[in-house]
Design a protein around this motif. Structure first.
Motif, PDB file in Angstrom:
ATOM      1  N   TYR A  14      92.298  24.146  22.725  1.00  0.00           N
ATOM      2  CA  TYR A  14      93.479  24.493  21.939  1.00  0.00           C
ATOM      3  C   TYR A  14      94.578  25.025  22.847  1.00  0.00           C
ATOM      4  CZ  TYR A  14      91.426  24.339  17.200  1.00  0.00           C
ATOM      5  OH  TYR A  14      90.873  23.928  16.014  1.00  0.00           O
ATOM      6  N   PRO A  15      95.839  24.804  22.491  1.00  0.00           N
ATOM      7  CA  PRO A  15      96.919  25.503  23.182  1.00  0.00           C
ATOM      8  C   PRO A  15      96.994  26.953  22.694  1.00  0.00           C
ATOM      9  CG  PRO A  15      97.823  24.206  21.399  1.00  0.00           C
ATOM     10  CD  PRO A  15      96.343  23.907  21.435  1.00  0.00           C
ATOM     11  N   ILE A  16      97.701  27.794  23.421  1.00  0.00           N
ATOM     12  CA  ILE A  16      97.998  29.137  22.930  1.00  0.00           C
ATOM     13  C   ILE A  16      99.084  28.998  21.864  1.00  0.00           C
ATOM     14  CG2 ILE A  16      98.899  31.414  23.521  1.00  0.00           C
ATOM     15  CD1 ILE A  16      96.145  30.917  24.687  1.00  0.00           C
ATOM     16  N   PRO A  17      98.842  29.458  20.638  1.00  0.00           N
ATOM     17  CA  PRO A  17      99.819  29.218  19.568  1.00  0.00           C
ATOM     18  C   PRO A  17     101.054  30.093  19.706  1.00  0.00           C
ATOM     19  CG  PRO A  17      98.018  30.579  18.763  1.00  0.00           C
ATOM     20  CD  PRO A  17      97.639  30.158  20.158  1.00  0.00           C
ATOM     21  N   ASP A  18     102.155  29.589  19.188  1.00  0.00           N
ATOM     22  CA  ASP A  18     103.386  30.364  19.080  1.00  0.00           C
ATOM     23  C   ASP A  18     103.247  31.269  17.861  1.00  0.00           C
ATOM     24  OD1 ASP A  18     105.934  31.358  18.578  1.00  0.00           O
ATOM     25  OD2 ASP A  18     106.941  29.505  19.141  1.00  0.00           O
ATOM     26  N   PRO A  19     103.294  32.603  18.030  1.00  0.00           N
ATOM     27  CA  PRO A  19     103.073  33.497  16.878  1.00  0.00           C
ATOM     28  C   PRO A  19     104.134  33.380  15.797  1.00  0.00           C
ATOM     29  CG  PRO A  19     103.835  34.724  18.799  1.00  0.00           C
ATOM     30  CD  PRO A  19     103.552  33.339  19.269  1.00  0.00           C
ATOM     31  N   ASP A  20     105.270  32.781  16.089  1.00  0.00           N
ATOM     32  CA  ASP A  20     106.327  32.627  15.093  1.00  0.00           C
ATOM     33  C   ASP A  20     106.135  31.397  14.216  1.00  0.00           C
ATOM     34  OD1 ASP A  20     107.655  34.918  15.984  1.00  0.00           O
ATOM     35  OD2 ASP A  20     108.765  33.781  17.505  1.00  0.00           O
ATOM     36  N   LEU A  21     105.137  30.564  14.528  1.00  0.00           N
ATOM     37  CA  LEU A  21     104.912  29.338  13.772  1.00  0.00           C
ATOM     38  C   LEU A  21     103.585  29.413  13.023  1.00  0.00           C
ATOM     39  CD1 LEU A  21     106.041  26.704  16.430  1.00  0.00           C
ATOM     40  CD2 LEU A  21     107.386  27.659  14.547  1.00  0.00           C
ATOM     41  N   PRO A  22     103.489  28.777  11.847  1.00  0.00           N
ATOM     42  CA  PRO A  22     102.264  28.864  11.053  1.00  0.00           C
ATOM     43  C   PRO A  22     101.174  27.889  11.475  1.00  0.00           C
ATOM     44  CG  PRO A  22     103.900  27.597   9.872  1.00  0.00           C
ATOM     45  CD  PRO A  22     104.567  28.055  11.145  1.00  0.00           C
ATOM     46  N   PHE A  23     101.470  27.008  12.454  1.00  0.00           N
ATOM     47  CA  PHE A  23     100.504  25.983  12.830  1.00  0.00           C
ATOM     48  C   PHE A  23     100.004  26.246  14.246  1.00  0.00           C
ATOM     49  CE2 PHE A  23     103.803  24.129  10.037  1.00  0.00           C
ATOM     50  CZ  PHE A  23     103.017  23.993   8.901  1.00  0.00           C
ATOM     51  N   LEU A  24      98.809  25.769  14.544  1.00  0.00           N
ATOM     52  CA  LEU A  24      98.132  26.140  15.786  1.00  0.00           C
ATOM     53  C   LEU A  24      98.470  25.228  16.954  1.00  0.00           C
ATOM     54  CD1 LEU A  24      94.603  27.043  14.377  1.00  0.00           C
ATOM     55  CD2 LEU A  24      96.544  28.561  14.849  1.00  0.00           C
ATOM     56  N   GLY A  25      99.119  24.102  16.708  1.00  0.00           N
ATOM     57  CA  GLY A  25      99.457  23.194  17.793  1.00  0.00           C
ATOM     58  C   GLY A  25      98.431  22.083  17.943  1.00  0.00           C
ATOM     59  N   VAL A  26      98.790  21.094  18.737  1.00  0.00           N
ATOM     60  CA  VAL A  26      97.942  19.925  18.949  1.00  0.00           C
ATOM     61  C   VAL A  26      96.767  20.290  19.843  1.00  0.00           C
ATOM     62  CG1 VAL A  26      97.872  17.614  19.976  1.00  0.00           C
ATOM     63  CG2 VAL A  26      99.847  18.318  18.607  1.00  0.00           C
ATOM     64  N   HIS A  27      95.554  19.990  19.377  1.00  0.00           N
ATOM     65  CA  HIS A  27      94.366  20.350  20.142  1.00  0.00           C
ATOM     66  C   HIS A  27      93.381  19.187  20.218  1.00  0.00           C
ATOM     67  CE1 HIS A  27      94.050  21.924  15.938  1.00  0.00           C
ATOM     68  NE2 HIS A  27      92.910  21.287  15.954  1.00  0.00           N
ATOM     69  N   LEU A  28      92.482  19.281  21.181  1.00  0.00           N
ATOM     70  CA  LEU A  28      91.388  18.322  21.340  1.00  0.00           C
ATOM     71  C   LEU A  28      90.160  18.864  20.622  1.00  0.00           C
ATOM     72  CD1 LEU A  28      91.733  17.411  25.122  1.00  0.00           C
ATOM     73  CD2 LEU A  28      91.841  15.768  23.235  1.00  0.00           C
ATOM     74  N   SER A  29      89.657  18.106  19.651  1.00  0.00           N
ATOM     75  CA  SER A  29      88.532  18.576  18.843  1.00  0.00           C
ATOM     76  C   SER A  29      87.420  17.547  18.790  1.00  0.00           C
ATOM     77  CB  SER A  29      88.989  18.882  17.411  1.00  0.00           C
ATOM     78  OG  SER A  29      89.888  19.944  17.375  1.00  0.00           O
ATOM     79  N   PRO A  30      86.269  17.823  19.395  1.00  0.00           N
ATOM     80  CA  PRO A  30      85.096  16.999  19.117  1.00  0.00           C
ATOM     81  C   PRO A  30      84.740  17.114  17.637  1.00  0.00           C
ATOM     82  CG  PRO A  30      84.742  18.439  21.019  1.00  0.00           C
ATOM     83  CD  PRO A  30      85.981  18.916  20.341  1.00  0.00           C
ATOM     84  N   THR A  31      84.172  16.066  17.071  1.00  0.00           N
ATOM     85  CA  THR A  31      83.770  16.081  15.667  1.00  0.00           C
ATOM     86  C   THR A  31      82.253  16.024  15.554  1.00  0.00           C
ATOM     87  OG1 THR A  31      83.856  13.672  15.413  1.00  0.00           O
ATOM     88  CG2 THR A  31      85.906  14.896  15.035  1.00  0.00           C
ATOM     89  N   ALA A  32      81.769  16.351  14.363  1.00  0.00           N
ATOM     90  CA  ALA A  32      80.328  16.399  14.152  1.00  0.00           C
ATOM     91  C   ALA A  32      79.678  15.029  14.289  1.00  0.00           C
ATOM     92  CB  ALA A  32      80.032  16.985  12.771  1.00  0.00           C
ATOM     93  N   ASP A  33      80.453  13.949  14.126  1.00  0.00           N
ATOM     94  CA  ASP A  33      79.883  12.601  14.254  1.00  0.00           C
ATOM     95  C   ASP A  33      80.117  11.999  15.631  1.00  0.00           C
ATOM     96  OD1 ASP A  33      82.580  12.193  14.041  1.00  0.00           O
ATOM     97  OD2 ASP A  33      82.476  10.721  12.422  1.00  0.00           O
ATOM     98  N   GLY A  34      80.471  12.824  16.621  1.00  0.00           N
ATOM     99  CA  GLY A  34      80.526  12.363  18.005  1.00  0.00           C
ATOM    100  C   GLY A  34      81.849  11.825  18.479  1.00  0.00           C
ATOM    101  N   LYS A  35      82.878  11.928  17.676  1.00  0.00           N
ATOM    102  CA  LYS A  35      84.198  11.458  18.096  1.00  0.00           C
ATOM    103  C   LYS A  35      84.974  12.601  18.765  1.00  0.00           C
ATOM    104  CE  LYS A  35      84.721   7.782  14.626  1.00  0.00           C
ATOM    105  NZ  LYS A  35      83.303   7.607  14.448  1.00  0.00           N
ATOM    106  N   LEU A  36      86.120  12.246  19.354  1.00  0.00           N
ATOM    107  CA  LEU A  36      87.017  13.246  19.936  1.00  0.00           C
ATOM    108  C   LEU A  36      88.410  12.967  19.391  1.00  0.00           C
ATOM    109  CD1 LEU A  36      87.436  15.625  21.881  1.00  0.00           C
ATOM    110  CD2 LEU A  36      87.821  13.966  23.714  1.00  0.00           C
ATOM    111  N   THR A  37      88.975  13.947  18.688  1.00  0.00           N
ATOM    112  CA  THR A  37      90.277  13.774  18.060  1.00  0.00           C
ATOM    113  C   THR A  37      91.339  14.602  18.774  1.00  0.00           C
ATOM    114  OG1 THR A  37      89.991  15.578  16.452  1.00  0.00           O
ATOM    115  CG2 THR A  37      89.181  13.400  15.832  1.00  0.00           C
ATOM    116  N   VAL A  38      92.590  14.169  18.610  1.00  0.00           N
ATOM    117  CA  VAL A  38      93.746  14.887  19.127  1.00  0.00           C
ATOM    118  C   VAL A  38      94.674  15.151  17.949  1.00  0.00           C
ATOM    119  CG1 VAL A  38      95.685  14.834  20.737  1.00  0.00           C
ATOM    120  CG2 VAL A  38      93.572  13.634  21.308  1.00  0.00           C
ATOM    121  N   GLY A  39      95.070  16.420  17.772  1.00  0.00           N
ATOM    122  CA  GLY A  39      95.986  16.748  16.687  1.00  0.00           C
ATOM    123  C   GLY A  39      95.622  18.081  16.060  1.00  0.00           C
TER     124      GLY A  39
END
Length: 398
Positions: free
Chosen positions: A241-266
């Protein structure tokens, strides 16, 4: 006449139905869901992260319920043989501004009682050779799971306890009286002694339908994802994950492995043109007209004009989206970003333009309305269900 009716078949609604029947096994309960399947909207369109609670304001419901929810989610998944994986998360700082935010976030994590480790650049590269930054926070308790699968298992428990679940039912009328609540669809009507509404993207409309004077509106934000090709699915092990901007409600674009073995961006965060249409440029005139008539929308737009334009640019340009990812993972290429279905976040906005960050629940004599349940609602679903059940009375036969 049912003892309880629950409107909304996302993970919060189904978990609430299960919790009610756990406490009152002889009660009659009906759950109504507009979609043709459970967990179809926000539950089935998120990144599957079991959040730790590091981001949230100390003392907030989010901070408390995400911490309790992470433990409860893992325990539930283990009990029911649902695959989950606690890999840990790295929040990566890439410049001096983000590094200062990282230090502040670490201090907040200590106040929230979380196990978090500060690591330097060399240790970051050792753990994740494809990732670069000035340092990172390591949160070992963060995991991944399929929340739609959890919802299905919760629903099995509801049915096994005698609860009824009806799909494809759009509620068009809610009338509360001293004796109970009448619920109407286009085809059928039901009555219940008590009602719980967990309507997510339709929370404000259901509240107004019930006669509650709400001072907010749900504004949809699209979260657009990409998926990496199979041969790149092991690019990272941890969630990045990126370090989030505290002034924004969203966490930013991140790399997330999924439970079914994929890797997502967003995901990114783009103003949506519809509450429930997931294809790019999906449009619903009623949804857009409602927020264009809402005063709070213009306050949000003015305050976030630059950020919003950047999000829109990166939505239209894969190059811009990629640049955000390459800040912390420079070896990604445009060819790595494959299409994946978007999600839509229900963001509650007050009339003065304030974004509602915490969970928001309204109680009337015969009903409980979950008005705002943003991320980490999926992680927190089981303790949210307990909190809702605490607000309800006994079934009529007790």
């Amino acid at each position: 006449m049912y003892d309880y009716c629950v409107i909304g078949g996302g993970i919060v609604g189904v978990a609430t139905a299960r919790e009610i029947l756990r406490r009152h096994p002889d009660a009659s309960l009906l759950l109504l869901e507009k979609a043709g399947s459970l967990g179809f909207h926000q539950t089935g369109h998120n990144s599957g992260v079991i959040h730790s609670g590091i981001y949230y304001e100390p003392g907030s419901l989010k901070a408390e319920l995400s911490r309790r929810g992470a433990e409860a989610t893992k325990a539930f998944a283990a009990e029911h043989n649902i695959l989950f994986d606690v890999r840990g998360k790295l929040l990566v700082a890439t410049n001096p501004v983000e590094h200062a935010r990282m230090v502040a976030l670490y201090e907040r994590s200590k106040v929230n009682g979380l196990d978090v480790e500060v690591i330097d650049r060399a240790e970051l590269i050792r753990r994740e050779p494809a990732v670069t930054g000035t340092g990172a926070l390591f949160v070992p308790t963060t995991g991944i799971v399929d929340y739609r699968r959890i919802t299905d298992v919760l629903a099995d428990s509801v049915r096994a306890a005698g609860g009824e679940i009806k799909l494809g039912v759009e509620v068009v009328g809610i009338t509360e009286s001293t004796d109970g609540v009448a619920i109407d669809s286009l085809e059928e009507s039901w009555s219940a002694t008590q009602l719980v509404v967990c309507a997510g993207l339709q929370a404000d409309r259901m509240a107004r339908l019930a006669g509650i004077a709400v001072d907010f509106q749900i504004i949809p934000f699209r979260g657009e994802y990409y998926e990496l090709p199979e041969h790149r699915s092991k690019l990272v092990h941890h969630l990045i994950y990126p370090i989030p901007d505290p002034d924004l409600p969203f966490l930013g674009v991140h790399l997330s492995p999924t439970a079914d073995g994929k890797l997502t961006v967003g995901p990114n965060a783009v103003l949506g043109l519809a509450r429930e249409k997931y294809r790019k440029f999906g449009f619903d005139g009623r949804d857009v007209w409602e927020y264009l008539r809402f005063r709070g929308f213009y306050s949000v737009a003015r305050a976030n004009m630059r950020t919003g334009m950047g999000e829109m640019r990166d939505s239209l340009s894969k190059r811009g989206y990629l640049a955000r990812c390459r800040k912390y993972c420079p070896e990604l290429t445009r060819g790595d970003l494959l299409p994946r279905e978007a999600g839509i976040r229900a963001q509650a906005v007050l009339r003065d333009g304030t974004l509602v960050h915490d969970f928001m629940i309204e109680r009337t004599p015969r009903s409980v309305h979950v008005l705002n349940a943003p991320s980490p609602a999926a992680t927190s679903a089981l303790p949210i269900a307990e909190m809702i059940a605490d607000k309800l009375g006994q079934p009529r036969r007790s």
